[in-house]
Structures are given as structure tokens and as C-alpha cells.
Motif scaffolding. Sequence first.
Motif, short mmCIF file in Angstrom:
data_model
loop_
_atom_site.label_atom_id
_atom_site.label_comp_id
_atom_site.label_asym_id
_atom_site.label_seq_id
_atom_site.Cartn_x
_atom_site.Cartn_y
_atom_site.Cartn_z
N ILE A 167 -5.56 3.03 7.56
CA ILE A 167 -6.04 2.01 8.48
C ILE A 167 -7.13 1.19 7.81
O ILE A 167 -7.15 -0.05 7.87
CB ILE A 167 -6.58 2.64 9.77
CG1 ILE A 167 -5.53 3.54 10.43
CG2 ILE A 167 -7.03 1.55 10.74
CD1 ILE A 167 -4.19 2.91 10.63
N ASP A 168 -8.05 1.88 7.14
CA ASP A 168 -9.16 1.19 6.47
C ASP A 168 -8.65 0.22 5.40
O ASP A 168 -9.16 -0.90 5.28
CB ASP A 168 -10.11 2.20 5.84
CG ASP A 168 -10.98 2.92 6.86
OD1 ASP A 168 -11.05 2.43 8.01
OD2 ASP A 168 -11.56 3.96 6.52
N VAL A 169 -7.66 0.66 4.61
CA VAL A 169 -7.22 -0.19 3.50
C VAL A 169 -6.46 -1.41 4.03
O VAL A 169 -6.59 -2.52 3.48
CB VAL A 169 -6.37 0.60 2.48
CG1 VAL A 169 -4.97 0.90 2.98
CG2 VAL A 169 -6.29 -0.16 1.15
N ILE A 220 0.85 -1.19 0.00
CA ILE A 220 0.00 0.00 0.00
C ILE A 220 0.88 1.24 0.00
O ILE A 220 2.01 1.21 0.49
CB ILE A 220 -0.98 0.04 1.18
CG1 ILE A 220 -0.25 0.23 2.51
CG2 ILE A 220 -1.83 -1.22 1.23
CD1 ILE A 220 -1.18 0.51 3.69
N VAL A 221 0.36 2.32 -0.58
CA VAL A 221 1.13 3.56 -0.68
C VAL A 221 0.28 4.74 -0.22
O VAL A 221 -0.95 4.68 -0.23
CB VAL A 221 1.60 3.80 -2.14
CG1 VAL A 221 2.58 2.73 -2.57
CG2 VAL A 221 0.40 3.84 -3.10
N GLY A 222 0.95 5.80 0.21
CA GLY A 222 0.24 6.99 0.65
C GLY A 222 1.18 8.16 0.81
O GLY A 222 2.40 8.03 0.70
N GLY A 223 0.60 9.33 1.08
CA GLY A 223 1.37 10.55 1.22
C GLY A 223 0.75 11.66 0.38
O GLY A 223 -0.04 11.38 -0.54
N GLY A 224 1.11 12.88 0.69
CA GLY A 224 0.51 14.05 0.07
C GLY A 224 0.31 14.00 -1.44
O GLY A 224 -0.80 14.20 -1.93
N PRO A 225 1.37 13.73 -2.24
CA PRO A 225 1.22 13.78 -3.70
C PRO A 225 0.70 12.47 -4.31
O PRO A 225 0.48 12.41 -5.51
CB PRO A 225 2.65 14.04 -4.18
CG PRO A 225 3.50 13.37 -3.15
CD PRO A 225 2.77 13.56 -1.84
N ALA A 230 0.32 -1.00 -6.92
CA ALA A 230 0.09 -1.21 -5.49
C ALA A 230 -1.25 -1.89 -5.27
O ALA A 230 -2.16 -1.80 -6.10
CB ALA A 230 0.13 0.12 -4.75
N ASN A 231 -1.38 -2.57 -4.14
CA ASN A 231 -2.64 -3.23 -3.81
C ASN A 231 -3.64 -2.30 -3.15
O ASN A 231 -4.84 -2.61 -3.10
CB ASN A 231 -2.39 -4.40 -2.86
CG ASN A 231 -1.51 -5.47 -3.46
OD1 ASN A 231 -0.31 -5.51 -3.19
ND2 ASN A 231 -2.09 -6.32 -4.30
N GLY A 232 -3.15 -1.17 -2.64
CA GLY A 232 -4.05 -0.26 -1.97
C GLY A 232 -3.45 1.12 -1.81
O GLY A 232 -2.24 1.32 -1.97
#
Length: 222
Positions: free
Chosen positions: A203-205, A176-181, A192-194
Motif C-alpha cells: 500500500i505504501d509503495v 511493483i512486485v511482492g510475495g514471500g521470496p 520493477a518500480n517498487g
Amino acid sequence: MDQIIMEIQQGLVDGDAEYVKDKTEAALGLEIGPEAIIKKALIPTMDKIGQEFREGEIYIPDVLMSSRAMHASLYVLKPLLTKAMSHHKGKVVIGTVAGDLHDIGKNMVTWSLQGEGYEVIDLGIDVPPASFVAAIRKCQPDILAMSALLTTTIGEMRNVIQEVTDEGLRDKVKIIVGGGPVTQDFADEVGANGYGKDIFGAIDVVNHILGRGSGYFGTSEV
């Protein structure tokens, strides 16, 4: 009981970690169980804070302070909860990608995942692809979570996923990946899977991918 629960809730809203810690200890002294504190004080308050964040009523600094206050409560409760939790919900390796020194969002996700009952191995910031691969081999996590806060560093997520694939580990872990951009389109593009838009989305993913329910702490682990 209602009064002390309300005080813990208010402390979370105010982001006062020391106050929340003291009130959590006081609640335990009144023989209020850790499960009740979590379900009546922590879960509904953090859900409310999450909703306010999504609607733009509060901002990252507010969420960070509330998350730290929640962590202070969990610090008190975790030793008591250990007996009630027969096993972790899953294992997550997390880190900020190479070239990126931001860690506030990553830390918030780490604390929250730990509160949810996950074992989290935090690799820190500026993590190169090889270190992510080494952690997958050593820790055998269910989830690899990557964070990036700069448009100049999100490309590293692609590099990590490519190296994980080249090393024959892609089918061993969900990513899973995340962050501002970072966006859902970008997550799809790099395979990515999520994607977690924010701390609560992350948390949800994780819960969704591993079939562990949704929301802070789920419902079956406390």
C-alpha cells in the motif's frame, strides 16, 4: 460515540467480520459519519495491526482475519463514501504470476487498495505474461502489481516485465512486485518500480509511486 468506535476497533483486532459489519451499521444508525468511522476506528487500528505484524507480534493469519473484518466495514461504508470521492486515486491491475496458485496475499492487497480508494482489476492466479499485457492495453492502469509465493515462480515476474517491454508498454505503467521470496534486490534486478515486503508495504509503495500520501486511506480522500 467512543463506545461504538472502540467496539469496531476490538472487532478488527479479533478479526470478527460479522461483528465489525454489525457495529459499523450500528454506528451509522447513531449518525456517526463514515469518515469518522474510518478515521477513528479503521485507520488507527489497521495501522497498529500493521506495526505489530512488522515487529513479528502477530502473523499472516491474524492480519488476514483483520483485513477481512475491515473489508466488512468498508462494504457497509463504500456506498456512502462514493458521494464524497469525486474520483479514484488511481487504477491498479494485480495478479499472481503463471505457475503460482497462491492468492491470500494478493487478495489482502486488493482489498486494502480498494479501501484506499484505488480501482483494482484482479486478474486472479496463474496469470501468464500475455494476460498481463492484455490487461495493460485494455485497462490502462497506473500500476501493474505482481505476486509470487514460490521461489520457482518469481522468475515469471522477469518474463512479464520483458514482455511488457517488448510490446512497447513499459513506459505506460509502473510495475511493483511482492510475495514471500521476493526481495528489494530482486525487484531492482528485474527492473520493477517498487517492492512491497508485505501488505502494508505494498500500500505504501503504491501511494508513494502515485504521490497519494501514505497509510490506509491517506488523508485527502475521506
